[in-house]
Design an enzyme around this catalytic site. Structure first.
Site, PDB file in Angstrom:
ATOM      1  N   THR A 115      13.165 -25.966  13.815  1.00  0.00           N
ATOM      2  CA  THR A 115      14.556 -26.267  14.475  1.00  0.00           C
ATOM      3  C   THR A 115      14.189 -26.655  15.892  1.00  0.00           C
ATOM      4  O   THR A 115      13.407 -26.959  16.596  1.00  0.00           O
ATOM      5  CB  THR A 115      15.561 -25.195  14.334  1.00  0.00           C
ATOM      6  OG1 THR A 115      15.210 -24.209  15.447  1.00  0.00           O
ATOM      7  CG2 THR A 115      15.596 -24.573  12.989  1.00  0.00           C
ATOM      8  N   ARG A 116      15.548 -27.098  16.555  1.00  0.00           N
ATOM      9  CA  ARG A 116      15.601 -27.293  17.981  1.00  0.00           C
ATOM     10  C   ARG A 116      15.843 -25.865  18.852  1.00  0.00           C
ATOM     11  O   ARG A 116      16.053 -26.060  20.038  1.00  0.00           O
ATOM     12  CB  ARG A 116      16.772 -28.022  18.489  1.00  0.00           C
ATOM     13  CG  ARG A 116      16.400 -29.652  17.914  1.00  0.00           C
ATOM     14  CD  ARG A 116      17.648 -30.562  18.073  1.00  0.00           C
ATOM     15  NE  ARG A 116      18.520 -30.120  19.121  1.00  0.00           N
ATOM     16  CZ  ARG A 116      19.609 -30.018  19.138  1.00  0.00           C
ATOM     17  NH1 ARG A 116      20.198 -29.556  17.924  1.00  0.00           N
ATOM     18  NH2 ARG A 116      20.454 -29.670  20.170  1.00  0.00           N
ATOM     19  N   LYS A 117      15.672 -24.870  18.146  1.00  0.00           N
ATOM     20  CA  LYS A 117      15.972 -23.491  18.861  1.00  0.00           C
ATOM     21  C   LYS A 117      14.739 -22.980  19.666  1.00  0.00           C
ATOM     22  O   LYS A 117      14.011 -22.165  19.441  1.00  0.00           O
ATOM     23  CB  LYS A 117      16.392 -22.565  18.015  1.00  0.00           C
ATOM     24  CG  LYS A 117      17.688 -22.697  17.278  1.00  0.00           C
ATOM     25  CD  LYS A 117      18.098 -21.830  16.067  1.00  0.00           C
ATOM     26  CE  LYS A 117      19.242 -22.447  15.367  1.00  0.00           C
ATOM     27  NZ  LYS A 117      19.530 -21.508  14.111  1.00  0.00           N
ATOM     28  N   THR A 118      14.522 -24.020  20.849  1.00  0.00           N
ATOM     29  CA  THR A 118      13.440 -23.823  21.448  1.00  0.00           C
ATOM     30  C   THR A 118      13.381 -23.189  22.726  1.00  0.00           C
ATOM     31  O   THR A 118      14.780 -23.217  23.291  1.00  0.00           O
ATOM     32  CB  THR A 118      12.654 -24.989  21.682  1.00  0.00           C
ATOM     33  OG1 THR A 118      13.594 -26.154  22.099  1.00  0.00           O
ATOM     34  CG2 THR A 118      11.952 -25.698  20.390  1.00  0.00           C
TER      35      THR A 118
END
Length: 305
Positions: A134-137
């Site tokens: 995901t973009r949960k970086t």
């Protein structure tokens, strides 16, 4: 990560990390080491896992000392065992002392993500299902963390908001309906951009299907609802986002992609298994001066320097 990609996407982030740690100077190192002295440091594995970030590790030192050399027989994606010698960094000892924490932070974080991702990917072996991230970086860590997912056997979903259309509940609310949101996206976005719709119910699945979305995400549905959704969708690309998936759905090839933010978000449990050996050999006037440096464990609950 090749040299061109490193310069364009990583160098400025590494320099920011170094500047965060060294705002004006490394006062301790500069007080102890008043001149350029050639030094060597061994990189020792502390826990078994999957290596990732070796080029970033090397690049961190090279930005501080262009003459530094990192020698290793390993490459990203290799498995490494506890106590194994990974490599040796040679260069100006001031650069090694000043850069080691930042270099290790990258190597630990990326190796932790690769190791954890591999454990998730193994669940999907012998299936047609792909593990997505995901973009949960971590802020300013996306190039490194996304890369680490691929090293561990996962696949990148969207790199950023420019990468593709993903219509979520708030977009649907703003547009008025899934149908209208898809129509507006198809009218505006370049034709090469796929349109994905996030759905939470069978009614949303049916509307997204009728709107001709390219990809439909089944977002945290219960198992019974998900099974019914898969039957409705048949040949449409499906992304399923949930911690646990009923085995028969991905083993039968019905779920094409599984999207898990945990591939990055939960990897912090594993980040600290690479560290410098607690000895340095300083070479000065053909004499060996043995020094000692404590590298503090950064796992949860541990004190760190």
């Amino acid at each position: 990560m090749n040299s061109i990609t490193m310069k364009l996407n990583a160098d400025h982030l590494i320099q920011q990390a170094l500047a965060e740690d060294i705002t004006s100077e490394d006062v301790t190192t500069n007080a102890i080491m008043r001149e350029n002295v050639l030094g060597k440091a061994d990189l020792i594995c502390k826990q078994s896992g999957v290596l990732c970030g070796l080029e970033v590790f090397e690049r961190t030192f090279h930005l501080l000392d262009e003459t530094s050399v990192f020698e290793t027989k390993f490459k990203d994606g290799d498995s490494v065992e506890k106590g194994e010698l990974i490599g040796t960094i040679t260069g100006d000892i001031r650069a090694i002392l000043s850069g080691e924490r930042v270099a290790l932070n990258y190597l630990q974080r990326m190796s932790g993500i690769a190791t954890f991702t591999q454990s998730l990917a193994k669940e999907l072996e012998d299936t047609n299902t792909t593990l997505l991230d995901t973009r949960k970086t971590t802020p300013n860590m996306r190039p490194f963390e996304k890369y680490a997912v691929t090293v561990g056997g996962g696949t990148n979903h969207r790199y950023n908001l420019s990468d593709g259309v993903l219509i979520k509940d708030n977009h649907i609310g703003a547009a008025g309906s899934i149908t209208k949101a898809v129509e507006m996206a198809r009218e505006y976005a370049p034709f090469v951009r796929k349109i994905e719709v996030e759905t939470e119910s069978l009614e949303m699945v049916k509307e997204a299907l009728e709107a001709k979305a390219d990809i439909i995400m089944l977002d945290n549905m219960d198992d019974d609802t998900m099974r019914k959704a898969v039957e409705i969708l048949e040949n449409i690309k499906i992304v399923y986002q949930k911690t646990v998936i009923p085995n028969e759905l991905y083993r039968d090839g019905n779920i094409e992609h599984v999207k898990k933010g945990s591939a990055i978000g939960m990897a912090d449990e594993l980040i600290n298994y690479i560290e410098f050996k607690d000895r340095y050999i300083f070479e000065l006037d053909q004499k060996e001066i043995v020094g000692k440096l404590m590298i503090v464990d950064m796992r949860k609950g541990a004190k760190n320097e």
